[in-house]
Motif scaffolding. Sequence first.
Motif, short mmCIF file in Angstrom:
data_model
loop_
_atom_site.label_atom_id
_atom_site.label_comp_id
_atom_site.label_asym_id
_atom_site.label_seq_id
_atom_site.Cartn_x
_atom_site.Cartn_y
_atom_site.Cartn_z
N PRO A 157 0.81 -1.23 0.00
CA PRO A 157 0.00 0.00 0.00
C PRO A 157 0.84 1.27 0.00
N ARG A 158 2.17 1.11 0.00
CA ARG A 158 3.05 2.27 -0.05
C ARG A 158 4.18 1.98 -1.06
N SER A 159 4.92 3.02 -1.41
CA SER A 159 6.02 2.84 -2.36
C SER A 159 7.05 1.89 -1.79
N VAL A 160 7.46 0.90 -2.60
CA VAL A 160 8.42 -0.10 -2.15
C VAL A 160 9.85 0.43 -2.27
N THR A 161 10.19 1.03 -3.41
CA THR A 161 11.56 1.48 -3.67
C THR A 161 11.76 2.89 -3.13
N THR A 162 12.74 3.07 -2.27
CA THR A 162 13.01 4.40 -1.70
C THR A 162 14.39 4.93 -2.06
N CYS A 163 15.24 4.09 -2.65
CA CYS A 163 16.55 4.54 -3.09
C CYS A 163 16.91 3.85 -4.40
N CYS A 164 17.90 4.35 -5.09
CA CYS A 164 18.31 3.78 -6.36
C CYS A 164 19.25 2.60 -6.13
N SER A 165 19.19 1.64 -7.01
CA SER A 165 20.14 0.53 -6.96
C SER A 165 20.43 0.06 -8.37
N LEU A 166 21.68 -0.36 -8.57
CA LEU A 166 22.13 -0.78 -9.90
C LEU A 166 22.22 -2.30 -9.95
N GLY A 167 21.62 -2.86 -11.00
CA GLY A 167 21.71 -4.29 -11.24
C GLY A 167 22.50 -4.56 -12.50
N ARG A 168 23.25 -5.65 -12.49
CA ARG A 168 24.08 -6.03 -13.65
C ARG A 168 23.74 -7.45 -14.07
N SER A 169 23.57 -7.65 -15.35
CA SER A 169 23.30 -8.99 -15.85
C SER A 169 24.60 -9.77 -16.03
N CYS A 170 24.47 -11.08 -16.15
CA CYS A 170 25.59 -11.89 -16.61
C CYS A 170 25.73 -11.67 -18.11
N CYS A 171 26.76 -12.23 -18.71
CA CYS A 171 26.92 -12.15 -20.16
C CYS A 171 25.77 -12.88 -20.84
N ILE A 172 25.15 -12.23 -21.81
CA ILE A 172 24.02 -12.81 -22.53
C ILE A 172 24.46 -13.06 -23.97
N LEU A 173 24.32 -14.28 -24.43
CA LEU A 173 24.71 -14.64 -25.78
C LEU A 173 23.49 -14.80 -26.67
N GLY A 174 23.70 -14.69 -27.98
CA GLY A 174 22.62 -14.93 -28.93
C GLY A 174 21.73 -13.73 -29.18
N ALA B 172 28.99 -10.83 -26.70
CA ALA B 172 28.32 -11.01 -25.42
C ALA B 172 27.70 -9.68 -25.01
N LEU B 173 26.48 -9.72 -24.54
CA LEU B 173 25.77 -8.51 -24.12
C LEU B 173 25.68 -8.48 -22.60
N ARG B 174 26.01 -7.35 -22.03
CA ARG B 174 25.78 -7.10 -20.61
C ARG B 174 24.78 -5.96 -20.48
N VAL B 175 23.87 -6.11 -19.55
CA VAL B 175 22.84 -5.09 -19.32
C VAL B 175 23.02 -4.53 -17.91
N ARG B 176 23.05 -3.22 -17.82
CA ARG B 176 23.07 -2.56 -16.50
C ARG B 176 21.79 -1.74 -16.38
N VAL B 177 21.06 -1.98 -15.30
CA VAL B 177 19.77 -1.31 -15.08
C VAL B 177 19.79 -0.60 -13.74
N LEU B 178 19.44 0.68 -13.76
CA LEU B 178 19.31 1.46 -12.53
C LEU B 178 17.84 1.52 -12.14
N ASP B 179 17.51 0.93 -11.01
CA ASP B 179 16.14 0.98 -10.49
C ASP B 179 16.00 2.24 -9.64
N THR B 180 14.84 2.88 -9.70
CA THR B 180 14.66 4.18 -9.05
C THR B 180 13.36 4.24 -8.27
N PRO B 181 13.27 5.14 -7.29
CA PRO B 181 11.99 5.37 -6.60
C PRO B 181 10.97 5.94 -7.58
N GLY B 182 9.72 5.60 -7.37
CA GLY B 182 8.67 6.13 -8.23
C GLY B 182 8.35 7.58 -7.92
#
Length: 220
Positions: A40-57, A67-77
């Motif tokens: 019932p309230r916002s879950v994300t209150t700070c930013c965090s960075l996630g990194r994928s493993c190497c993705i092939l194909g 090989a593709l690597r993805v970096r995603v920054l999650d943020t508060p709404g």
Amino acid sequence: MAGSNETTINLVVLGRTQSGKSTAGNSLLGSSDFKNYLSPRSVTTCCSLGRSCCILGIIRRNGCELALRVRVLDTPGYPHSTLSKEQVTDTVSSALAHHFGEEGLHLALLVLRADLPLCPDESYQTIQFIQELLGPTWNDFTAVLLTHADKVEQAGFSEDAYLHSASSTLLSLLSSVQHKYIFLNNQKSIIKEERATVLRKLLNFIKQNNYQMLPLKHSK
């Protein structure tokens, strides 16, 4: 974006509370880095960075697979249940500069729920927020991620039929980002093939943008 045998893309997910940002980030990474649950309230209150493993194909260059690597920054709404607009803006701006300041940002993903209508006031607030974060060229570096597409499918809508019935507010927003949008099926997003399809679409958006990256100012 290059290494000789590896490519990395930098992404940030933005949007309202409970729009599915963290879930979308996990889908892109193929992981469960970001917390996501009904609340019932916002879950994300700070930013965090996630990194994928190497993705092939996913990507090839000059006939060779990379090989593709993805970096995603999650943020508060925004709007947020406990943080002010200024707090969210400062938090996200600092995180963008910290994580992507050296290289730049490939794409900001504006996460919207496909099963809920987009109202004019919400669209205005969202665009204003993104403009403050990314600057005047925000629309060149922004794509829309429409989550909960499984619910749209369950209601009997194809993607084309959904857009044909969409509000002028949503259509105007999609037009402003040069129709860079992706439907994300929350039920299928953990499937490897579904994830690959979404990543290929994102890479196509980046290619259409001539592989440019949005420079980000370092926080003081």
